[in-house]
Design an enzyme around this catalytic site. Structure first.
Site, PDB file in Angstrom:
ATOM      1  CB  THR A  56      -0.916   0.046   1.234  1.00  0.00           C
ATOM      2  OG1 THR A  56      -0.114   0.072   2.428  1.00  0.00           O
ATOM      3  CG2 THR A  56      -1.837  -1.172   1.272  1.00  0.00           C
ATOM      4  CG  ASP A  57       5.390   2.953   0.885  1.00  0.00           C
ATOM      5  OD1 ASP A  57       5.511   3.414   2.029  1.00  0.00           O
ATOM      6  OD2 ASP A  57       6.028   3.402  -0.101  1.00  0.00           O
TER       7      ASP A  57
END
Length: 212
Positions: free
Chosen positions: A160-161
């Protein structure tokens, strides 16, 4: 630099062997230099993570310095933090939500529901994430950063980064930013050294690969 739980050179070689595209960037970027924090104090690490959430480095650093100044020796610890009221935490620059998170972190550190560093070190990655995420304001991304930068775990892929997503897009020449499920899918073959891969993806996100 504290030791990782894996061999740096072995991780680099694995990435080159498993993925020619990432391997080419490894040659451009050079040695794998992820640093693991020396301080094994879980409360210090997580309170800092809470302060830094959604802020620029400079602003977060200023607030964190003020937060540390609330403690006699400048080192945050749970018993003292538990005695800090909302007014003092807000005066240091913490938002209401972050102040509530610090208070919850202190309570869980004191009652033992939040594991200490040695206990976390014996847990699986999944168990660490579950334990840390019980704290208000601590989500999977923060727990993954703890796995990588505090426990030195080898196979973490924070899909999700945004930086990792941009790096995956750059290295693999994708037309659009890949969502988390695609990041996990296209990097599955990099296990068991996806922490090292993540570090290179962060570097790639800051590199103009189109000019090479």
């Amino acid at each position: 630099m504290s030791r990782l739980r894996y061999n740096r050179a072995g991780a680099e070689e694995h990435l080159r062997r498993q993925c020619p595209k990432l391997g080419a960037f490894v040659e451009i970027q050079g040695r794998f230099r992820l640093r693991v924090a020396r301080d094994p104090d879980v409360f210090c690490a997580l309170s800092r993570a809470i302060v830094y959430q959604q802020l620029s480095g400079k602003a977060a650093g200023t607030i964190h310095q003020r937060f540390c100044g609330l403690f006699d020796d400048g080192c945050p610890e749970p018993s003292a933090a538990a005695g800090l009221d909302m007014e003092r935490l807000r005066a240091a620059g913490l938002s209401r939500n972050k102040a509530l998170s610090v208070q919850d972190l202190a309570r869980r550190s004191l009652d033992g529901s939040l594991a200490g560093f040695r206990r976390l070190g014996r847990m699986s990655d999944e168990a660490v994430i579950t334990n840390l995420c019980q704290v208000r304001g601590i989500g999977p991304w923060t727990a993954q950063m703890f796995l990588m930068f505090n426990l030195g775990r080898p196979d973490v892929m924070p899909a999700t980064d945004l930086g990792v997503q941009k790096g995956v897009q750059a290295v693999y020449g994708l037309r659009s930013l890949p969502p988390p499920d695609r990041v996990l899918r296209v990097t599955r073959h990099l296990a068991p050294y996806r922490s090292a891969a993540s570090w290179y993806f962060w570097r790639a996100a800051d590199t103009d690969l189109m000019t090479r």
